[in-house]
Design a protein around this motif. Structure first.
Motif, PDB file in Angstrom:
ATOM      1  N   SER A  91      -1.512 -12.265   2.209  1.00  0.00           N
ATOM      2  CA  SER A  91      -0.761 -11.018   2.040  1.00  0.00           C
ATOM      3  C   SER A  91      -0.536 -10.637   0.583  1.00  0.00           C
ATOM      4  O   SER A  91       0.229  -9.725   0.306  1.00  0.00           O
ATOM      5  CB  SER A  91       0.604 -11.076   2.762  1.00  0.00           C
ATOM      6  OG  SER A  91       0.407 -11.238   4.138  1.00  0.00           O
ATOM      7  N   SER A 104       5.185  -3.028  -3.192  1.00  0.00           N
ATOM      8  CA  SER A 104       3.782  -3.305  -3.491  1.00  0.00           C
ATOM      9  C   SER A 104       3.629  -3.594  -4.978  1.00  0.00           C
ATOM     10  O   SER A 104       3.533  -2.675  -5.792  1.00  0.00           O
ATOM     11  CB  SER A 104       2.907  -2.115  -3.089  1.00  0.00           C
ATOM     12  OG  SER A 104       3.128  -1.781  -1.734  1.00  0.00           O
ATOM     13  N   CYS A 126      12.206  -0.762  -1.401  1.00  0.00           N
ATOM     14  CA  CYS A 126      12.788  -0.977  -0.074  1.00  0.00           C
ATOM     15  C   CYS A 126      14.265  -0.581  -0.083  1.00  0.00           C
ATOM     16  O   CYS A 126      15.017  -0.953  -1.006  1.00  0.00           O
ATOM     17  CB  CYS A 126      12.610  -2.441   0.331  1.00  0.00           C
ATOM     18  SG  CYS A 126      13.334  -2.835   1.944  1.00  0.00           S
ATOM     19  N   ASN A 137       8.764   4.927   4.038  1.00  0.00           N
ATOM     20  CA  ASN A 137       7.668   5.755   3.512  1.00  0.00           C
ATOM     21  C   ASN A 137       8.116   6.806   2.513  1.00  0.00           C
ATOM     22  O   ASN A 137       7.396   7.745   2.228  1.00  0.00           O
ATOM     23  CB  ASN A 137       6.916   6.462   4.662  1.00  0.00           C
ATOM     24  CG  ASN A 137       6.243   5.475   5.581  1.00  0.00           C
ATOM     25  OD1 ASN A 137       5.947   4.360   5.188  1.00  0.00           O
ATOM     26  ND2 ASN A 137       6.025   5.887   6.820  1.00  0.00           N
ATOM     27  N   TRP A 160       8.648   3.594  -3.240  1.00  0.00           N
ATOM     28  CA  TRP A 160       8.034   2.287  -3.444  1.00  0.00           C
ATOM     29  C   TRP A 160       9.069   1.179  -3.500  1.00  0.00           C
ATOM     30  O   TRP A 160       8.729   0.037  -3.764  1.00  0.00           O
ATOM     31  CB  TRP A 160       7.216   2.306  -4.737  1.00  0.00           C
ATOM     32  CG  TRP A 160       6.256   3.433  -4.763  1.00  0.00           C
ATOM     33  CD1 TRP A 160       6.362   4.593  -5.455  1.00  0.00           C
ATOM     34  CD2 TRP A 160       5.045   3.543  -4.011  1.00  0.00           C
ATOM     35  NE1 TRP A 160       5.296   5.419  -5.207  1.00  0.00           N
ATOM     36  CE2 TRP A 160       4.469   4.794  -4.323  1.00  0.00           C
ATOM     37  CE3 TRP A 160       4.385   2.712  -3.102  1.00  0.00           C
ATOM     38  CZ2 TRP A 160       3.269   5.220  -3.758  1.00  0.00           C
ATOM     39  CZ3 TRP A 160       3.199   3.137  -2.563  1.00  0.00           C
ATOM     40  CH2 TRP A 160       2.645   4.374  -2.880  1.00  0.00           C
ATOM     41  N   LEU A 191       0.055   4.743   9.295  1.00  0.00           N
ATOM     42  CA  LEU A 191       0.103   3.511   8.522  1.00  0.00           C
ATOM     43  C   LEU A 191       1.555   3.040   8.444  1.00  0.00           C
ATOM     44  O   LEU A 191       2.415   3.733   7.895  1.00  0.00           O
ATOM     45  CB  LEU A 191      -0.447   3.745   7.108  1.00  0.00           C
ATOM     46  CG  LEU A 191      -0.557   2.510   6.214  1.00  0.00           C
ATOM     47  CD1 LEU A 191      -1.543   1.509   6.809  1.00  0.00           C
ATOM     48  CD2 LEU A 191      -0.986   2.893   4.817  1.00  0.00           C
ATOM     49  N   HIS A 192       1.825   1.887   9.034  1.00  0.00           N
ATOM     50  CA  HIS A 192       3.171   1.309   9.001  1.00  0.00           C
ATOM     51  C   HIS A 192       3.232   0.264   7.891  1.00  0.00           C
ATOM     52  O   HIS A 192       2.427  -0.665   7.853  1.00  0.00           O
ATOM     53  CB  HIS A 192       3.523   0.667  10.343  1.00  0.00           C
ATOM     54  CG  HIS A 192       3.532   1.648  11.489  1.00  0.00           C
ATOM     55  ND1 HIS A 192       4.584   2.505  11.726  1.00  0.00           N
ATOM     56  CD2 HIS A 192       2.607   1.925  12.433  1.00  0.00           C
ATOM     57  CE1 HIS A 192       4.327   3.252  12.786  1.00  0.00           C
ATOM     58  NE2 HIS A 192       3.121   2.916  13.238  1.00  0.00           N
ATOM     59  N   ILE A 193       4.182   0.429   6.995  1.00  0.00           N
ATOM     60  CA  ILE A 193       4.309  -0.461   5.839  1.00  0.00           C
ATOM     61  C   ILE A 193       5.601  -1.266   5.957  1.00  0.00           C
ATOM     62  O   ILE A 193       6.672  -0.700   6.182  1.00  0.00           O
ATOM     63  CB  ILE A 193       4.320   0.351   4.527  1.00  0.00           C
ATOM     64  CG1 ILE A 193       3.061   1.214   4.434  1.00  0.00           C
ATOM     65  CG2 ILE A 193       4.429  -0.565   3.328  1.00  0.00           C
ATOM     66  CD1 ILE A 193       3.038   2.116   3.234  1.00  0.00           C
ATOM     67  N   ASN A 194       5.459  -2.577   5.830  1.00  0.00           N
ATOM     68  CA  ASN A 194       6.620  -3.458   5.806  1.00  0.00           C
ATOM     69  C   ASN A 194       6.850  -3.954   4.378  1.00  0.00           C
ATOM     70  O   ASN A 194       5.899  -4.142   3.613  1.00  0.00           O
ATOM     71  CB  ASN A 194       6.418  -4.667   6.735  1.00  0.00           C
ATOM     72  CG  ASN A 194       6.578  -4.280   8.186  1.00  0.00           C
ATOM     73  OD1 ASN A 194       6.726  -3.103   8.500  1.00  0.00           O
ATOM     74  ND2 ASN A 194       6.551  -5.254   9.079  1.00  0.00           N
ATOM     75  N   CYS A 195       8.088  -4.153   4.047  1.00  0.00           N
ATOM     76  CA  CYS A 195       8.434  -4.678   2.731  1.00  0.00           C
ATOM     77  C   CYS A 195       7.918  -6.112   2.616  1.00  0.00           C
ATOM     78  O   CYS A 195       8.113  -6.936   3.510  1.00  0.00           O
ATOM     79  CB  CYS A 195       9.950  -4.635   2.525  1.00  0.00           C
ATOM     80  SG  CYS A 195      10.488  -5.392   0.990  1.00  0.00           S
ATOM     81  N   SER A 196       7.236  -6.413   1.513  1.00  0.00           N
ATOM     82  CA  SER A 196       6.676  -7.750   1.334  1.00  0.00           C
ATOM     83  C   SER A 196       7.757  -8.791   1.038  1.00  0.00           C
ATOM     84  O   SER A 196       7.502  -9.986   1.108  1.00  0.00           O
ATOM     85  CB  SER A 196       5.664  -7.732   0.179  1.00  0.00           C
ATOM     86  OG  SER A 196       6.294  -7.298  -1.014  1.00  0.00           O
TER      87      SER A 196
END
Length: 806
Positions: free
Chosen positions: A777, A757, A749, A744, A747, A731-736
């Motif tokens: 998003s 999130s 960045c 990772n 929480w 699971l690749h998570i990008n900063c919103s």
């Protein structure tokens, strides 16, 4: 100026070490190592061993042993015991040990208490401990020195972290997080200065650059299950060997863009250690973590039989190492049997000498090819010659002998047995896999549906099996009304009738009943079914008066057989419960005392209502204790207990599943296993279930039935199977906020320092299950978003988007 002097000292040290190394190599070339196969007894089981650079000493480490032995011509000689002090600490309890190949006095151990310890053999004191690093939280599984950098040490721990230490400093210089629960092995590359490989319990292998501790360079799934060991090839720069719990050794080519599996060796037990053999490009040695005590040397080009075997150990081998990096003839090993061995390669067992040169293979169209020694195949004049002109068969040719392979070449005769193309078609397998229902409906409906599918595919035995399973395990109260041809074999659907009085029966049967009673026979002798059927039981807890009955209904079912069509279903009449009464004492003289609540006969366990023995006339005149009468022709109450317990049928079903699996119909075995679920799962051991699941999933994937395969994996109850869907899932998570990848680790960045999130409803950080709209998003906590959408379809963030969540 100080830094410049330090660099110059370091350069001189490296040059001096390289000169020593070259002298050792030259000496080895001029006079090779000599010795014999020998062993010595240790004080305790060994966990790991390591040899010094000049191949004259070996260190043995374990929970209760830490010693150095000299390797002499005829024996091992103990040189030094490193466990000193009256009460040795847990720092001496070693899970791994490594001797530096550049600095002859430097050792490192991985302690079971999470410590990484270095030892300086040049110290004049008895305690040789040099430095102690206690940064890991759990057991350290592996330590590894850099092959050319004197002060660089790498460790991998059960806590999922790897740490790089500079031995000139008091703490680690960098930490690498594998995002996994446990690191089982770490190995520096022999050719790439900055690269090291790490293997994990989730089946992944990662490649890291020591200059970039924030993220791995490459990751791939190497095995199904934990990867216990890995080893870089000493000569070929890109080859990495890995071994795992799936009993396989795999060789990967790391020079391509994606890790490419180039060789695979199937062993008979979990692989605990793997070491490439010096001066032999295709040879590697392995040992097992459990069950198998032998050490095997494999030629990866012939993966089905070991090239050589060492069978000296009586317990699991825990450590193997080649005595010198340029000598392929001596192998050292330690074991849980508390022995240390030096094996000479010329004394190894060669399994190929005992193997039969036979082969068996199925063709694409079901043809069978069998190869064996010509002397074993008798000449048969009636046998058809091999159809060499048939284009269905490939062209066979003899392989040219290769003197470098060192394999024995044996000629054999080939026989091909043809089959009818239509006889072994697997259309039924594909259709069954697609049409079977394994979940989502009541048990009885699943069985009926699957029985219908099998019947339509002209598989009557399978269809009958599903029907029988429904009868065995269904609750009779939930069964649908059987068809007109139902019979007594479905005993679970055969109930009794309430409120069927004696007067309603014919006078003939009443007379017969009275005659039987006048003979003094007990009631349990009268109430029975045909031989082979169970006794009748009445489920009433209390004696009740039956509405409309004037006499006690006591029947004796004689030898007359009832036809199927004589059984009718009758509605259960609503009974009004009246107050219980007893007859006045002066009505007539009793023969013996009347009990208000007489005990029930033994076989009528739930029937508490019974009457004393009276004559036929008395039975005709009155009812002493009114009870519910019962008959064979009703469906209101069961004839006996509703159904036999599931445990009664489990041994039969277990044998049935084993039968189908042995016949090759693993599809039926797995399907029944899933549909029955907990009813049968505990009756079959986990390894057998896992074997059936893996076989069926393999067949489904060969036929490209990916959805069915996925469903079987999802519905399985074996943990080893359910995790198949989770391997290779990242699971690749990008900063919103800044749209850059997250590391990772938390929480927030690292770049924009904003929470990644945030729930659009409560505006708090989402640290659990996060749901978001793929259109805008925005999202948040699952529960909050669900509650929001009950009252509004627009995005809670206020962007105006009509959000949709699946």
């Amino acid at each position: 100026m100080g830094a410049h002097e330090e660099d110059s000292v370091l350069l001189q040290t490296l040059t001096r070490n390289m000169e020593k190394m070259s002298r050792v190599t030259t000496a080895l070339g001029s006079s090779s190592i000599s010795g014999r196969t020998m062993f010595c007894h240790l004080d305790a089981p060994a966990n790991a061993i390591s040899v010094c650079r000049d191949a004259t000493q070996v260190v043995v480490a374990g929970r209760n042993i830490f010693k150095i032995y000299a390797l002499e011509e005829e024996q091992f000689v103990e040189k030094l015991n490193l466990r000193v002090g009256r009460k040795p600490s847990l720092n001496f309890s070693c899970a791994d040990v490594m001797w530096h190949q550049m600095e002859e006095n430097l050792l490192a151990t991985a302690a079971t208490n999470g410590a990484v310890v270095t030892w300086n053999l040049g110290k004049p004191s008895r305690n040789k401990q040099d430095q102690l690093f206690t940064e890991h939280k759990r057991t350290v599984n592996k330590v590894c020195f850099h092959p050319t950098e004197v002060y660089m040490l790498l460790s991998g721990s059960q806590d999922g972290f790897m740490k790089c230490f500079d031995l000139r400093k008091k703490e680690s210089v960098s930490t690498f997080s594998g995002q996994s629960e446990s690191v089982r092995d770490v190995q520096f590359s022999m050719k790439d200065y900055f690269t090291f490989a790490a293997s994990f319990e989730n089946g992944n292998v990662q490649l890291w650059d020591i200059r970039r501790p924030d993220r791995y360079e490459r990751m791939f799934t190497a095995h199904t299950g934990p990867v216990f060991c890995c080893d870089w090839h000493p000569d070929d720069r890109g080859w990495l060997a890995t071994g795992g719990r799936d009993k396989m050794v795999k060789v990967w080519d790391m020079t391509t863009n994606r890790a490419k599996e180039i060789y695979c060796v199937q062993t008979i037990a979990s692989v605990a250690r793997v070491k490439w053999r010096p001066e032999r490009k295709f040879h590697l040695a392995t040992c097992s973590m459990m069950v198998d005590h032998n050490i095997y040397v494999w030629d990866v080009r012939r993966p089905f039989i070991p090239f050589a075997t060492f069978e000296e150990h009586k317990d699991v081998t825990t450590g193997i190492v080649w005595r010198h990096q340029h000598d392929p003839h001596f192998l050292l090993s330690g074991s849980k049997d508390s022995t240390l061995y030096q094996h000479m390669f010329k004394d190894a067992t060669r399994p190929v000498d005992k193997a039969n040169p036979e082969g068996l293979c199925f063709g694409l169209f079901g043809d069978l090819a069998f190869a064996a020694k010509e002397s074993l195949i008798s000449s048969d004049v009636n046998r058809k010659p091999y159809p060499g002109g048939d284009r269905r068969y490939p062209i066979f040719f003899f392989k040219k002998p290769d003197p470098t392979e060192q394999f024995a070449h044996v000629s054999s005769a080939l026989s091909v047995f043809e089959t009818d193309l239509d006889s072994n078609r697997m259309d039924w397998f594909v259709k069954t896999a697609r049409l079977y229902l394994l979940s989502g409906k009541p048990f009885a409906e699943l069985c009926d549906h699957n029985a219908k599918v099998a019947r339509e595919l002209k598989r009557p035995q399978v269809s009958t099996t599903w029907t029988m399973l429904r009868i065995m395990f269904s609750d009779p109260a939930n069964l649908t009304t059987p068809g007109p041809n139902h019979n007594l074999s479905k005993l679970g659907t055969l109930p009794l009738m309430n409120s069927f009085s004696m007067k309603e029966m014919g006078s003939g049967m009443g007379t017969e009943s009275r005659l039987e009673r006048s003979k003094g026979e007990s009631r349990q002798d009268n109430i029975h079914l045909e031989p082979g059927n169970s006794h009748i039981s009445n489920n009433n807890e209390e004696n009740e008066e039956t509405e409309g009955s004037e006499g006690q209904a006591e029947y004796m079912f004689g030898d007359a057989e009832l036809d199927d069509d004589d059984l009718y279903s009758m509605e259960h009449e609503n009974q009004t419960e009246e107050q219980e009464y007893t007859l006045p004492q002066e009505a007539f003289q009793l023969r013996h005392e009347i009990m208000d609540n007489p005990s029930a006969p033994e076989h009528l366990q739930q029937d508490k209502a019974d009457s004393p023995h009276v004559s036929g006339n008395e039975a005709e005149v009155t009812c002493l204790t009114p009870i519910e009468s019962f008959s064979l022709i009703s469906i209101s109450q069961p004839l006996f207990t509703p159904h036999l317990p599931a445990s009664f049928f489990c041994p039969i079903v277990r044998e049935m599943l084993s039968y189908y699996a042995e016949q090759g119909d693993v599809q039926m075995a797995v399907s029944v296993l899933i549909v029955l679920g907990d009813r049968i799962r505990k009756e079959i051991d986990d390894l057998t279930q896992e074997h059936w699941y893996m076989s069926y999933i393999d067949l489904l994937q060969r036929f490209e039935l990916w959805n069915v395969s996925n469903e079987v994996i999802k519905l399985s109850t074996c943990s080893a199977i359910t995790c198949l869907n989770q391997t290779s899932t990242t699971l690749h998570i990008n900063c919103s906020n800044c749209k850059r990848p997250m590391n990772n680790r938390g929480w927030i960045c690292d770049r924009c320092h904003q929470c990644a999130s945030v729930c659009a409803v409560c505006h708090h950080v989402v640290k659990g299950l996060f749901v978001w709209c793929q259109g805008c998003s925005h999202g948040g906590h699952l529960e909050h978003i669900m509650n929001w959408l009950k009252s509004s379809a627009h995005c809670p963030a206020g962007c105006g988007h009509l959000c949709e969540y699946t």
